[in-house]
Design a protein around this motif. Sequence first.
Motif, PDB file in Angstrom:
ATOM      1  N   ALA A  78      -5.362   7.330   6.366  1.00 43.32           N
ATOM      2  CA  ALA A  78      -5.610   5.904   6.186  1.00 43.32           C
ATOM      3  C   ALA A  78      -7.098   5.635   6.333  1.00 43.32           C
ATOM      4  N   VAL A  79      -7.591   4.635   5.625  1.00 45.96           N
ATOM      5  CA  VAL A  79      -9.013   4.325   5.654  1.00 45.96           C
ATOM      6  C   VAL A  79      -9.412   3.908   7.057  1.00 45.96           C
ATOM      7  N   GLY A 103      -5.723  -0.465   5.449  1.00 46.47           N
ATOM      8  CA  GLY A 103      -5.494   0.228   4.194  1.00 46.47           C
ATOM      9  C   GLY A 103      -4.575   1.429   4.349  1.00 46.47           C
ATOM     10  N   ILE A 104      -3.779   1.685   3.303  1.00 45.36           N
ATOM     11  CA  ILE A 104      -2.885   2.833   3.317  1.00 45.36           C
ATOM     12  C   ILE A 104      -3.622   4.069   2.804  1.00 45.36           C
ATOM     13  N   TYR A 592      -5.669  -2.444  -4.876  1.00 47.36           N
ATOM     14  CA  TYR A 592      -6.803  -2.263  -3.981  1.00 47.36           C
ATOM     15  C   TYR A 592      -7.530  -3.582  -3.782  1.00 47.36           C
ATOM     16  N   MET A 593      -8.211  -3.706  -2.635  1.00 43.17           N
ATOM     17  CA  MET A 593      -9.059  -4.862  -2.383  1.00 43.17           C
ATOM     18  C   MET A 593     -10.508  -4.409  -2.250  1.00 43.17           C
ATOM     19  N   GLN A 606      -6.997   0.453   0.007  1.00 42.61           N
ATOM     20  CA  GLN A 606      -5.771   0.381  -0.786  1.00 42.61           C
ATOM     21  C   GLN A 606      -4.702  -0.419  -0.064  1.00 42.61           C
ATOM     22  N   PHE A 607      -4.080  -1.347  -0.811  1.00 40.02           N
ATOM     23  CA  PHE A 607      -3.042  -2.203  -0.238  1.00 40.02           C
ATOM     24  C   PHE A 607      -1.647  -1.624  -0.440  1.00 40.02           C
TER      25      PHE A 607
END
Length: 668
Positions: A78-79, A103-104, A592-593, A606-607
């Motif tokens: 994960a980020v 984020g995943i 993604y955001m 990543q969402f």
Amino acid sequence: MTPRQLLPFVDQAHAGGRSSMTCLYRCGNACSHPVPNDSGNEHFEQVVARAVSRRSVLRAGAVGAAAAGVLGTTGWGAVSPAAAAPSARAGAAGGGPLSRFTGIAPTAATTDELVVPDGFNWAPIISWGDPVTRQAPDFDFDDQSVEAQRNQAGYNCDFTALLLDGRGRGGRSGVLAFNNEYTNDELMFRGVAGSADLSDDQLRIVMAAHGMTIVEVRRERPGAPWSYQQGGRRNRRLHSETEFAVDGPASGHDALKTSADPTGTKVLGTLNNCAGGVTPWGTVLSGEENFNQYFDTTGALDPDLHLKRYGITSAGRGWERVDPRFSVATEPNEVNRFGWIVEVDPQDPTSTPVKHTALGRFKHEGATIRLADDGRAVAYMGDDERNDYIYKFISRKKHKPGNLKHNLTLLSEGDLYVAKFTGDGSDDGLYDGSGVWLPLVVNGTSHVSGWTVEEVLIWTRQAADLVGPTKMDRPEDVEANPVTGKVYAALTNNSARQPGQVDEANPRGPNKHGHVIEITERRNDAGALTFAWQLVLIAGDPTDPSTYFAGYDRNQVSPISCPDNVTFDKAGNLWISTDGMPGTLGFADGLYMLPLEGRERGKLKQFLSVPVGAECCGPVISGDERTVLVAVQHPGEVSGASPDNVVSNFPYLGDNQPRPGIVQVYRE
């Protein structure tokens, strides 16, 4: 939802990163055919390239990280929380509770699961075959019919719009509209290996599954999950037999007249509807994209190379067997009646949808509207083809708030432009430059020598070739940020661009992973005819020194490839959905955001990720930021998959077949 297993299914990706099944049905194997644009216009990559080699010195510190090699499928967690951002960034990215998700990690492409962040859950809203009208039967995979499909939710879904009733952001009812772009014939029926195996009835079912679906939705309270309402007053299916009006300067032109419509003013159906937009007056726009693949060109003449320039060169999808208008030799003008922007009033199921010729004809990804300072409606549009262009339309009339009758005429006449980008070199350490909107039609007059207005609008690609715009890397969704007014264009990739064809605005050749460009109109006025531009994302494996995340530390971002659709939250953060990551990075596509302002500008996270074989489309961020909607398109679309060799069971409803649809992600 319970986690799904990893499936031992390997698919050979085509050059654009998609599976071979996707390439066949989504775009008619476009990457396997010659690029339709063989004009001598400058490539966007050539604009960027003049700065890339010199700018690489600025990235010297990244060489060590790049030595680790290409990103694997298991090396990313994960980020992590961001390290200190570049000192030039001030402040922090704003946003509501949604933007603060964790984020995943990237998801292996073979995972049959929709993965969301901790603290979130997801649920389907509507899936292929769900009954839309009161008379529609429940979906039965093994007992489909044409009449049922015309009253059930269509197949593969792309652009999604949620229009809430009333003025509040937390409304409890509304209308959900979404495109049904194309079909996977061998996933819809047993014993079918391709279009040639379809019976006449199955062909008609496939045709009925294209178009758009509109349904009413409700929820118990703000933030609660949505459910669609079968038989809602505004529910509607638009399909291959729905009548569309044709308006604008090209309406009634000889090139639009057919034996069934000698007036050239009405068309049955809309095809390959990809992205779209919601207008300030509450209608929905939809772009007819890869319409070329549905027409059989056997025996057709092409003296002016119109068919070639539009990639209309195949034997079609077999539709001509049940409807001769899809044979170009039989009905040569029918093909000219597709490739337009469609406008639909989702509040009035009795209204006639319209194809707007004033916005030009090409492979429309979609169209989104921003109002100019003087009130004119401005539509931004991308032609989703390798080496094609970005366009802008400016209406003649001005928007009148609350006057729907007037506003429904805004896209019927106006000026059409195409973009030319120029790079400014690398001294500033950025991929940026200036640009101009080149006129095609202005004040009802053609600005293309030797061409009439009608000809420019019907064969827009060839007309644009003559004025010198910049060739782009498959320009898809183009949308204005509602907070800043800046415009963002997703350029998905370009397998056809060669190293010698790069420029500052398209810096890689071949461009496997794509990029996102930011356009700032002069004085931030959508009606301006000049602009500045800058690349905010050069996608790919962050260990690759050619990637760029708006200047943010590449060690602190998610990998991403093939940006497709974009949207924004209330803070102006950019949300990006992808199409093609399984074939480029080995990861599932996702959402993604990307913060665009403050200290975290460029910190991509990543969402969600979508199931095996699927593409993530049509993201919608709710006004209260409690819910995210996405379209899960073509789940299980992997070569060799079939109803008896199922690769994905999405949306996991127990019927053991993949069913594309719209899902919602919400806080638990």
